[in-house]
Design a protein around this motif. Structure first.
Motif, PDB file in Angstrom:
ATOM      1  N   TRP A  10       2.823   4.031  -6.491  1.00  0.00           N
ATOM      2  CA  TRP A  10       2.141   3.113  -5.129  1.00  0.00           C
ATOM      3  C   TRP A  10       1.545   4.157  -4.456  1.00  0.00           C
ATOM      4  CZ3 TRP A  10       0.561  -1.610  -5.800  1.00  0.00           C
ATOM      5  CH2 TRP A  10       1.208  -2.528  -6.829  1.00  0.00           C
ATOM      6  N   MET A  31      -7.796  -1.854   3.283  1.00  0.00           N
ATOM      7  CA  MET A  31      -6.940  -2.900   3.597  1.00  0.00           C
ATOM      8  C   MET A  31      -6.073  -2.705   2.173  1.00  0.00           C
ATOM      9  SD  MET A  31      -9.308  -5.530   5.211  1.00  0.00           S
ATOM     10  CE  MET A  31     -10.358  -5.166   6.439  1.00  0.00           C
ATOM     11  N   LEU A  32      -6.721  -2.657   0.862  1.00  0.00           N
ATOM     12  CA  LEU A  32      -5.881  -2.522  -0.220  1.00  0.00           C
ATOM     13  C   LEU A  32      -4.967  -1.260  -0.215  1.00  0.00           C
ATOM     14  CD1 LEU A  32      -8.820  -3.451  -2.577  1.00  0.00           C
ATOM     15  CD2 LEU A  32      -6.869  -4.845  -2.197  1.00  0.00           C
ATOM     16  N   GLY A  35      -1.785  -2.248   1.606  1.00  0.00           N
ATOM     17  CA  GLY A  35      -1.085  -3.090   0.543  1.00  0.00           C
ATOM     18  C   GLY A  35      -0.218  -2.320  -0.418  1.00  0.00           C
ATOM     19  N   ALA A  38       2.764  -0.888   1.445  1.00  0.00           N
ATOM     20  CA  ALA A  38       3.639  -1.820   1.713  1.00  0.00           C
ATOM     21  C   ALA A  38       4.372  -1.853   0.221  1.00  0.00           C
ATOM     22  CB  ALA A  38       3.132  -3.072   2.180  1.00  0.00           C
ATOM     23  N   ALA A  39       3.538  -1.750  -0.721  1.00  0.00           N
ATOM     24  CA  ALA A  39       4.359  -1.984  -2.156  1.00  0.00           C
ATOM     25  C   ALA A  39       5.362  -0.739  -2.428  1.00  0.00           C
ATOM     26  CB  ALA A  39       3.393  -2.134  -3.165  1.00  0.00           C
ATOM     27  N   ALA A  55       4.247  -7.892  -2.757  1.00  0.00           N
ATOM     28  CA  ALA A  55       3.990  -7.264  -1.534  1.00  0.00           C
ATOM     29  C   ALA A  55       2.907  -6.824  -1.502  1.00  0.00           C
ATOM     30  CB  ALA A  55       5.218  -6.297  -1.237  1.00  0.00           C
ATOM     31  N   PHE A  56       2.402  -6.143  -2.502  1.00  0.00           N
ATOM     32  CA  PHE A  56       1.062  -5.525  -2.342  1.00  0.00           C
ATOM     33  C   PHE A  56       0.050  -6.844  -2.313  1.00  0.00           C
ATOM     34  CE2 PHE A  56      -2.887  -4.800  -5.165  1.00  0.00           C
ATOM     35  CZ  PHE A  56      -3.422  -3.681  -4.398  1.00  0.00           C
ATOM     36  N   LEU A  57      -0.057  -7.797  -2.944  1.00  0.00           N
ATOM     37  CA  LEU A  57      -1.026  -8.911  -2.888  1.00  0.00           C
ATOM     38  C   LEU A  57      -0.892  -9.380  -1.395  1.00  0.00           C
ATOM     39  CD1 LEU A  57      -0.590 -10.546  -6.349  1.00  0.00           C
ATOM     40  CD2 LEU A  57      -2.552  -9.099  -5.634  1.00  0.00           C
ATOM     41  N   VAL A  59       0.332  -8.328   1.514  1.00  0.00           N
ATOM     42  CA  VAL A  59      -0.396  -7.588   2.593  1.00  0.00           C
ATOM     43  C   VAL A  59      -1.818  -7.514   2.320  1.00  0.00           C
ATOM     44  CG1 VAL A  59      -0.179  -5.259   3.461  1.00  0.00           C
ATOM     45  CG2 VAL A  59       1.989  -6.405   3.044  1.00  0.00           C
ATOM     46  N   SER A  60      -2.295  -6.965   1.221  1.00  0.00           N
ATOM     47  CA  SER A  60      -3.619  -6.949   1.046  1.00  0.00           C
ATOM     48  C   SER A  60      -4.622  -8.111   1.418  1.00  0.00           C
ATOM     49  CB  SER A  60      -4.116  -6.463  -0.347  1.00  0.00           C
ATOM     50  OG  SER A  60      -3.370  -5.261  -0.742  1.00  0.00           O
ATOM     51  N   LEU A  63      -4.533  -8.960   5.129  1.00  0.00           N
ATOM     52  CA  LEU A  63      -5.524  -7.937   5.899  1.00  0.00           C
ATOM     53  C   LEU A  63      -6.957  -8.507   5.685  1.00  0.00           C
ATOM     54  CD1 LEU A  63      -3.803  -4.469   5.436  1.00  0.00           C
ATOM     55  CD2 LEU A  63      -3.918  -5.971   7.366  1.00  0.00           C
TER      56      LEU A  63
END
Length: 143
Positions: A10, A31-32, A35, A38-39, A55-57, A59-60, A63
């Motif tokens: 990640w 922003m990605l 994310g 965060a993942a 979590a990735f999706l 947060v991304s 944002l």
């Protein structure tokens, strides 16, 4: 793929998303990348791949949905403090040498400028106050 490998991957993904962010200056890549970080944190706590992707999706998308419209709105606003020639437009000046369609001199913001009349048929005599409409090069366009 064990837990340590997952968070490392990640972070590698976040770094990979940082490259196009710098090259293209598109904030969405940043922003990605956040994310992906965060993942990586979720993976570091030992959660499985499904939770990491969620979590990735989340947060991304959050944002992009929240920060992007704010950034777009701010990028379209004009600066509140005008500088340079933009600060001179709309100011009043005093005619030092007769100004007509072919030229003349004015005192604008404490400096002497070459000037010409916006209306080529109109002339302004010495001592008259004129309004600066535009600046073209080193010449003030007045009326």
């Amino acid at each position: 793929m064990n837990d340590i490998d997952a968070w490392v991957w990640w972070l590698v993904g976040a770094a990979a998303l940082g490259i196009p962010l710098v090259v293209t200056a598109m904030p969405e890549f940043g922003m990605l990348a956040v994310g992906a970080v965060a993942a990586a944190v979720v993976a570091g706590f030992g959660f499985d791949l499904v939770v990491q992707v969620i979590a990735f999706l989340v947060v991304s998308v959050a944002l992009i949905a929240v920060v992007r419209p704010i950034a777009t709105r701010h990028s379209r606003q004009r600066p509140q403090l005008a500088t340079g020639i933009d600060a001179l437009k709309g100011k009043q000046a005093v005619v030092l040498e007769r100004v007509d369609g072919s030229g003349g001199r004015i005192k604008l913001a404490g400096e002497i400028w070459s000037a010409r009349s916006l209306d080529t048929g109109r002339a302004y005599d010495v001592g008259a106050e004129v309004d600066v409409v535009d600046i073209e090069g080193a010449t003030a366009i007045v009326m």
